[in-house]
Design an enzyme around this catalytic site. Sequence first.
Site, PDB file in Angstrom:
ATOM      1  N   GLY A   1      76.020  14.654 -50.885  1.00 25.76           N
ATOM      2  CA  GLY A   1      76.057  14.743 -52.340  1.00 25.76           C
ATOM      3  C   GLY A   1      77.091  15.774 -52.740  1.00 25.76           C
ATOM      4  O   GLY A   1      76.883  16.580 -53.644  1.00 25.76           O
TER       5      GLY A   1
ATOM      6  N   THR B   1      66.923  17.721 -52.890  1.00 27.01           N
ATOM      7  CA  THR B   1      66.835  16.642 -53.871  1.00 27.01           C
ATOM      8  C   THR B   1      65.407  16.536 -54.400  1.00 27.01           C
ATOM      9  O   THR B   1      64.454  16.557 -53.627  1.00 27.01           O
ATOM     10  CB  THR B   1      67.253  15.298 -53.238  1.00 27.01           C
ATOM     11  OG1 THR B   1      68.616  15.386 -52.829  1.00 27.01           O
ATOM     12  CG2 THR B   1      67.093  14.150 -54.219  1.00 27.01           C
TER      13      THR B   1
ATOM     14  N   THR C   1      61.786  22.176 -53.481  1.00 24.46           N
ATOM     15  CA  THR C   1      62.190  21.686 -54.791  1.00 24.46           C
ATOM     16  C   THR C   1      63.022  22.716 -55.540  1.00 24.46           C
ATOM     17  O   THR C   1      63.607  22.405 -56.575  1.00 24.46           O
ATOM     18  CB  THR C   1      60.954  21.321 -55.632  1.00 24.46           C
ATOM     19  OG1 THR C   1      60.065  22.446 -55.676  1.00 24.46           O
ATOM     20  CG2 THR C   1      60.223  20.127 -55.022  1.00 24.46           C
TER      21      THR C   1
ATOM     22  N   HIS D   1      65.240  23.233 -68.779  1.00 22.68           N
ATOM     23  CA  HIS D   1      66.473  22.880 -68.073  1.00 22.68           C
ATOM     24  C   HIS D   1      67.509  22.315 -69.040  1.00 22.68           C
ATOM     25  O   HIS D   1      67.197  22.000 -70.189  1.00 22.68           O
ATOM     26  CB  HIS D   1      66.194  21.860 -66.968  1.00 22.68           C
ATOM     27  CG  HIS D   1      65.578  22.453 -65.744  1.00 22.68           C
ATOM     28  ND1 HIS D   1      64.214  22.634 -65.621  1.00 22.68           N
ATOM     29  CD2 HIS D   1      66.126  22.921 -64.594  1.00 22.68           C
ATOM     30  CE1 HIS D   1      63.946  23.184 -64.445  1.00 22.68           C
ATOM     31  NE2 HIS D   1      65.084  23.371 -63.799  1.00 22.68           N
TER      32      HIS D   1
ATOM     33  N   LYS E   1      69.461  16.944 -67.206  1.00 21.21           N
ATOM     34  CA  LYS E   1      68.478  16.768 -66.123  1.00 21.21           C
ATOM     35  C   LYS E   1      67.694  15.477 -66.348  1.00 21.21           C
ATOM     36  O   LYS E   1      67.194  15.230 -67.446  1.00 21.21           O
ATOM     37  CB  LYS E   1      67.532  17.972 -66.047  1.00 21.21           C
ATOM     38  CG  LYS E   1      66.571  17.898 -64.859  1.00 21.21           C
ATOM     39  CD  LYS E   1      65.865  19.208 -64.636  1.00 21.21           C
ATOM     40  CE  LYS E   1      64.871  19.131 -63.484  1.00 21.21           C
ATOM     41  NZ  LYS E   1      65.536  18.808 -62.199  1.00 21.21           N
TER      42      LYS E   1
END
Length: 242
Positions: free
Chosen positions: A8, A76, A100, A131, A135
């Site tokens: 990623g 992830t 997490t 956030h 997100k």
Amino acid sequence: MINIGIHGSNGRMGTQIRLCLEDDEQAKASAFFDQGSNYEDFFNKCDVIIDFSTPKGCEDLLLYARSNPKPLVIGTTGLDTKQNELMQSASITMPILYATNMSLGVAILKKLSYLASEALRDFDIEILEMHHNKKKDAPSGTAMTLAQNVAKARNLDLEKVRVSGRDGIIGQRSKDEIAVMSLRGGDIVGSHRVGFYNEGEFIELNHSATSRATFAKGAIKCAKWLVSQENGLYDIDDCLGI
């Protein structure tokens, strides 16, 4: 020198990890994987992999790694039951660290909130996470980890006591209820509050990240630690020894 592969690599976190490794004296970014990349080439160039991709991308990584074991640090979020089970089974043949949230501060928040939940059993628990507006998942993986943590401290089944929102005439709050609320806006990197409320007093434990470098540095620390560990499933608490 530890060779780290970034799975990623073109995402926000992948980019930040690459930047943080530029000045690292113990590890370097040696391989980069994004859409269209080749897994065989990617795996051959690294000692350990850090994954910040998508749930489907993480699943693909785990499926390939089952036949080609490699230490994996997985950050992830949004994984479903099937993907979590795949991770668990894959950890039989390789060391995997799953968290997490890779912030060292959040690891301490998790520890403190568990202790508070266990000691303050008459206090109501409310969790708030904030956030940025891009997100995709809610509540955040971190908020759910914190909720599971405080529920475990009280021997509660989170799925039976969790509340995600309130609206209208809903009646009195139940004793065991654990609320997990989400806010989205602007460019907030990440903020989590675990509150314990009673008559006459309350305690709020807060953590806010002001830069993604916080998570990148935590993931790199985990990768350096994981590369020398035995097969199994770990979390950031194991890395920190807490």
